[in-house]
Motif scaffolding. Structure first.
Motif, PDB file in Angstrom:
ATOM      1  N   LYS A   1       0.963  -1.287  -0.010  1.00 43.94           N
ATOM      2  CA  LYS A   1       0.008   0.122   0.033  1.00 43.94           C
ATOM      3  C   LYS A   1       0.778   1.374  -0.040  1.00 43.94           C
ATOM      4  CE  LYS A   1      -3.789  -1.931   2.321  1.00 43.94           C
ATOM      5  NZ  LYS A   1      -4.536  -2.176   3.558  1.00 43.94           N
ATOM      6  N   SER A   2       0.334   2.418  -0.419  1.00 50.61           N
ATOM      7  CA  SER A   2       0.839   3.754  -0.068  1.00 50.61           C
ATOM      8  C   SER A   2       2.266   3.901  -0.751  1.00 50.61           C
ATOM      9  CB  SER A   2       0.612   4.209   1.107  1.00 50.61           C
ATOM     10  OG  SER A   2      -0.831   4.101   1.785  1.00 50.61           O
ATOM     11  N   ILE A   3       2.389   3.541  -1.817  1.00 48.20           N
ATOM     12  CA  ILE A   3       3.731   3.194  -2.503  1.00 48.20           C
ATOM     13  C   ILE A   3       4.532   4.745  -2.778  1.00 48.20           C
ATOM     14  CG2 ILE A   3       5.072   2.575  -4.665  1.00 48.20           C
ATOM     15  CD1 ILE A   3       2.719   0.493  -4.834  1.00 48.20           C
ATOM     16  N   VAL A   4       5.887   4.742  -2.145  1.00 47.68           N
ATOM     17  CA  VAL A   4       6.582   6.045  -2.518  1.00 47.68           C
ATOM     18  C   VAL A   4       7.843   5.718  -3.306  1.00 47.68           C
ATOM     19  CG1 VAL A   4       5.704   7.191  -0.530  1.00 47.68           C
ATOM     20  CG2 VAL A   4       7.672   5.741  -0.310  1.00 47.68           C
ATOM     21  N   ARG A   5       8.029   4.530  -3.245  1.00 49.47           N
ATOM     22  CA  ARG A   5       9.324   4.174  -4.223  1.00 49.47           C
ATOM     23  C   ARG A   5       9.195   3.004  -4.899  1.00 49.47           C
ATOM     24  NH1 ARG A   5      14.815   2.700  -2.166  1.00 49.47           N
ATOM     25  NH2 ARG A   5      16.232   3.790  -3.565  1.00 49.47           N
ATOM     26  N   ILE A   6       9.771   2.970  -6.279  1.00 51.13           N
ATOM     27  CA  ILE A   6       9.740   1.829  -6.912  1.00 51.13           C
ATOM     28  C   ILE A   6      11.253   1.635  -7.667  1.00 51.13           C
ATOM     29  CG2 ILE A   6       8.977   0.779  -9.145  1.00 51.13           C
ATOM     30  CD1 ILE A   6       6.373   2.606  -8.840  1.00 51.13           C
ATOM     31  N   ARG A   7      11.738   0.426  -7.436  1.00 47.59           N
ATOM     32  CA  ARG A   7      13.187   0.520  -7.755  1.00 47.59           C
ATOM     33  C   ARG A   7      13.231  -1.010  -8.638  1.00 47.59           C
ATOM     34  NH1 ARG A   7      17.019  -1.980  -4.638  1.00 47.59           N
ATOM     35  NH2 ARG A   7      15.219  -2.011  -2.848  1.00 47.59           N
ATOM     36  N   PHE A   8      14.051  -0.930  -9.835  1.00 46.88           N
ATOM     37  CA  PHE A   8      14.241  -1.973 -10.780  1.00 46.88           C
ATOM     38  C   PHE A   8      15.572  -2.477 -10.227  1.00 46.88           C
ATOM     39  CE2 PHE A   8      11.785   0.942 -13.172  1.00 46.88           C
ATOM     40  CZ  PHE A   8      10.808   0.337 -13.672  1.00 46.88           C
ATOM     41  N   THR A   9      15.626  -3.820  -9.923  1.00 49.55           N
ATOM     42  CA  THR A   9      16.913  -4.321  -9.264  1.00 49.55           C
ATOM     43  C   THR A   9      17.347  -5.522 -10.245  1.00 49.55           C
ATOM     44  OG1 THR A   9      15.519  -6.078  -7.933  1.00 49.55           O
ATOM     45  CG2 THR A   9      16.171  -3.963  -7.224  1.00 49.55           C
ATOM     46  N   GLU A  10      18.582  -6.000  -9.955  1.00 49.15           N
ATOM     47  CA  GLU A  10      19.153  -7.256 -10.654  1.00 49.15           C
ATOM     48  C   GLU A  10      19.162  -8.363  -9.948  1.00 49.15           C
ATOM     49  OE1 GLU A  10      23.156  -6.742 -11.960  1.00 49.15           O
ATOM     50  OE2 GLU A  10      23.060  -8.259 -13.459  1.00 49.15           O
ATOM     51  N   THR A  11      18.881  -8.081  -8.554  1.00 46.72           N
ATOM     52  CA  THR A  11      18.771  -9.276  -7.725  1.00 46.72           C
ATOM     53  C   THR A  11      17.478  -9.285  -6.844  1.00 46.72           C
ATOM     54  OG1 THR A  11      20.026  -8.106  -5.994  1.00 46.72           O
ATOM     55  CG2 THR A  11      21.238  -9.746  -7.263  1.00 46.72           C
ATOM     56  N   GLN A  12      16.879 -10.459  -6.490  1.00 46.99           N
ATOM     57  CA  GLN A  12      15.647 -10.479  -5.740  1.00 46.99           C
ATOM     58  C   GLN A  12      15.839  -9.521  -4.588  1.00 46.99           C
ATOM     59  OE1 GLN A  12      13.855 -14.544  -5.311  1.00 46.99           O
ATOM     60  NE2 GLN A  12      13.787 -13.806  -3.037  1.00 46.99           N
ATOM     61  N   PRO A  13      14.699  -8.736  -4.427  1.00 42.42           N
ATOM     62  CA  PRO A  13      14.648  -7.483  -3.271  1.00 42.42           C
ATOM     63  C   PRO A  13      14.509  -8.215  -2.148  1.00 42.42           C
ATOM     64  CG  PRO A  13      13.008  -7.018  -4.763  1.00 42.42           C
ATOM     65  CD  PRO A  13      13.731  -8.442  -5.323  1.00 42.42           C
ATOM     66  N   GLU A  14      14.667  -7.527  -0.938  1.00 42.32           N
ATOM     67  CA  GLU A  14      14.164  -7.982   0.632  1.00 42.32           C
ATOM     68  C   GLU A  14      12.679  -7.526   0.602  1.00 42.32           C
ATOM     69  OE1 GLU A  14      16.923  -5.898   3.115  1.00 42.32           O
ATOM     70  OE2 GLU A  14      18.175  -8.239   3.419  1.00 42.32           O
ATOM     71  N   THR A  15      12.006  -8.521   1.240  1.00 43.70           N
ATOM     72  CA  THR A  15      10.610  -8.002   1.386  1.00 43.70           C
ATOM     73  C   THR A  15      10.429  -8.344   2.758  1.00 43.70           C
ATOM     74  OG1 THR A  15       9.955 -10.505   1.048  1.00 43.70           O
ATOM     75  CG2 THR A  15      10.077  -8.833  -0.948  1.00 43.70           C
ATOM     76  N   SER A  16       9.549  -7.172   3.289  1.00 44.95           N
ATOM     77  CA  SER A  16       9.269  -7.257   4.654  1.00 44.95           C
ATOM     78  C   SER A  16       8.998  -8.443   5.622  1.00 44.95           C
ATOM     79  CB  SER A  16       8.283  -5.990   5.144  1.00 44.95           C
ATOM     80  OG  SER A  16       8.702  -4.790   4.705  1.00 44.95           O
ATOM     81  N   TRP A  17       7.942  -9.084   5.014  1.00 48.28           N
ATOM     82  CA  TRP A  17       7.456 -10.433   5.833  1.00 48.28           C
ATOM     83  C   TRP A  17       8.357 -11.514   5.514  1.00 48.28           C
ATOM     84  CZ3 TRP A  17       4.299 -10.354   9.551  1.00 48.28           C
ATOM     85  CH2 TRP A  17       3.086  -9.247   9.622  1.00 48.28           C
ATOM     86  N   SER A  18       9.144 -11.628   4.563  1.00 47.35           N
ATOM     87  CA  SER A  18      10.200 -12.641   4.554  1.00 47.35           C
ATOM     88  C   SER A  18      11.212 -12.319   5.542  1.00 47.35           C
ATOM     89  CB  SER A  18      10.631 -12.730   3.004  1.00 47.35           C
ATOM     90  OG  SER A  18       9.569 -12.905   2.078  1.00 47.35           O
ATOM     91  N   LEU A  19      11.480 -11.174   5.546  1.00 43.95           N
ATOM     92  CA  LEU A  19      12.573 -10.645   6.440  1.00 43.95           C
ATOM     93  C   LEU A  19      12.237 -11.067   8.020  1.00 43.95           C
ATOM     94  CD1 LEU A  19      13.973  -7.394   5.163  1.00 43.95           C
ATOM     95  CD2 LEU A  19      15.009  -9.172   5.282  1.00 43.95           C
TER      96      LEU A  19
END
Ligand code: MTE
Ligand code: MO
Length: 323
Positions: A245-263
């Motif tokens: 929700k309520s997105i302020v940032r979108i980033r294109f990455t080469e590697t799988q990004p960290e995600t809150s619930w997985s962390l």
């Protein structure tokens, strides 16, 4: 100068004609009408308001310019959709987000575009939304906690937005972040329940899939704050927590990004988290789901009912594992 999003949205929604979206009041009237037509035999008396609204209703439901996606589903009421929420930034019980909704300020909203793309920068909400045609899609929404709803989202395909920033060949994933002001945290961000900001991500092909939606409204109106105003993701075949929700940032990455619930709990919430009735959460079954506002449970569908459209994305992956 601050821009008032509601002004922006009213300009935007003027482009939508009445016939393009589901008006909740008319939707309810139509159901009542159907019920009363079934209850009454031919030639029986119809109350005046039913007759008066029929013409508007048939226009509303036959001529609107909308996708047929979800036309067979019965959406939940706006009251249900805006009262029973998960939005930890605004509190942890289901009704807290509605209670604390006004703490989220959406005026002057911007979205930073970063990473592997040709057009990084800080964009105003207006920049983000211009050029897009808004459409309504009625999707099933399935939380990992085993409850579900049906929501008439308003928005557009995320892929149409992402293309504008010209992702390059290194862009294999897209990472998203929710608003977080360290100095002025939202009520739920004062405790480190999650490692703020809330972060989510998708593989590029998932992000570009036409069903993946950037959402700005529900029932043809701007998103209530508690549902992720002014801009949120909706990925209908994944558990709800992926729909950030309520997105302020979108980033294109080469590697799988960290995600809150997985962390926070890697064994319970994977990166993929596709809805899968055959794989239990470590603490509960995912076979069935409680339908909000009803006493009934229903069977959970593979990929939340979107298997025909998305199963090919996961060919070769072991769907028995909890992703
Ligand atoms: N930023 C942020 N996004 C979030 C959440 C959250 O706590 N914070 N909760 C997620 C979860 S668990 C669910 S089920 C859905 C709920 O969306 P809804 O309240 O619009 O039904 O939002 C998801 N997106
Ligand atoms: Mo959820």
């Amino acid at each position: 100068m601050k821009k008032d999003n509601h002004l922006l949205f009213s300009k935007m929604s003027m482009k939508l004609t009445e016939n393009d979206v589901t008006d909740e009041r008319l939707f309810k009237q139509r159901r009542r009408f159907i019920k009363s037509s079934m209850a009454l035999s031919l030639g029986a008396y119809f109350p005046q308001w039913v007759i008066a609204s029929t013409a508007a209703l048939s226009a509303q439901f036959t001529n609107r310019k909308k996708t047929s996606i979800g036309a067979d589903l019965k959406p939940h009421s706006m009251e249900d959709i805006a009262r029973y929420n998960n939005f930890y930034e605004l509190g942890y019980d289901k009704e807290a987000p509605q209670r604390n909704a006004s703490a989220l300020k959406t005026d002057g909203w911007t979205v930073e575009i970063a990473g592997e793309c040709g057009k990084p920068g800080v964009y105003t909400l207006e920049d983000i939304l211009k050029f897009h045609t808004f459409e309504e899609r009625i999707y099933r929404f399935r939380c990992v906690e085993a409850w579900s709803m049906v929501v008439p989202w308003l928005g557009f395909s995320l892929g149409d937005l992402l293309k504008r920033f010209e992702p390059n060949s290194k862009a294999k994933y897209v990472a998203f972040e929710t608003i977080y002001d360290r100095k002025n945290p939202l009520p739920g961000q004062r405790r480190k329940i999650l490692d703020w900001p809330y972060r989510e991500g998708l593989r590029m092909d998932e992000a570009m899939h036409p069903l993946t939606m950037m959402v700005t409204g529900i029932y043809g109106k701007p998103l209530p704050n508690q549902n992720g105003a002014p801009l949120r993701l909706v990925v209908p075949w994944k558990y709800g927590f992926k729909s950030i929700k309520s997105i302020v940032r979108i980033r294109f990455t080469e590697t799988q990004p960290e995600t809150s619930w997985s962390l926070s709990a890697p064994s319970e919430y994977g990166f993929y988290s596709n809805v899968n009735p055959n794989v239990s959460h470590p603490r509960w079954s995912q076979r069935r789901e409680r339908v909000i506002g009803s006493l009934f449970k229903q069977k959970t569908l593979m990929f939340n009912g979107y298997a025909d459209a998305v199963a090919h994305l996961y060919q070769g992956m072991d769907l028995k594992k909890y992703y």
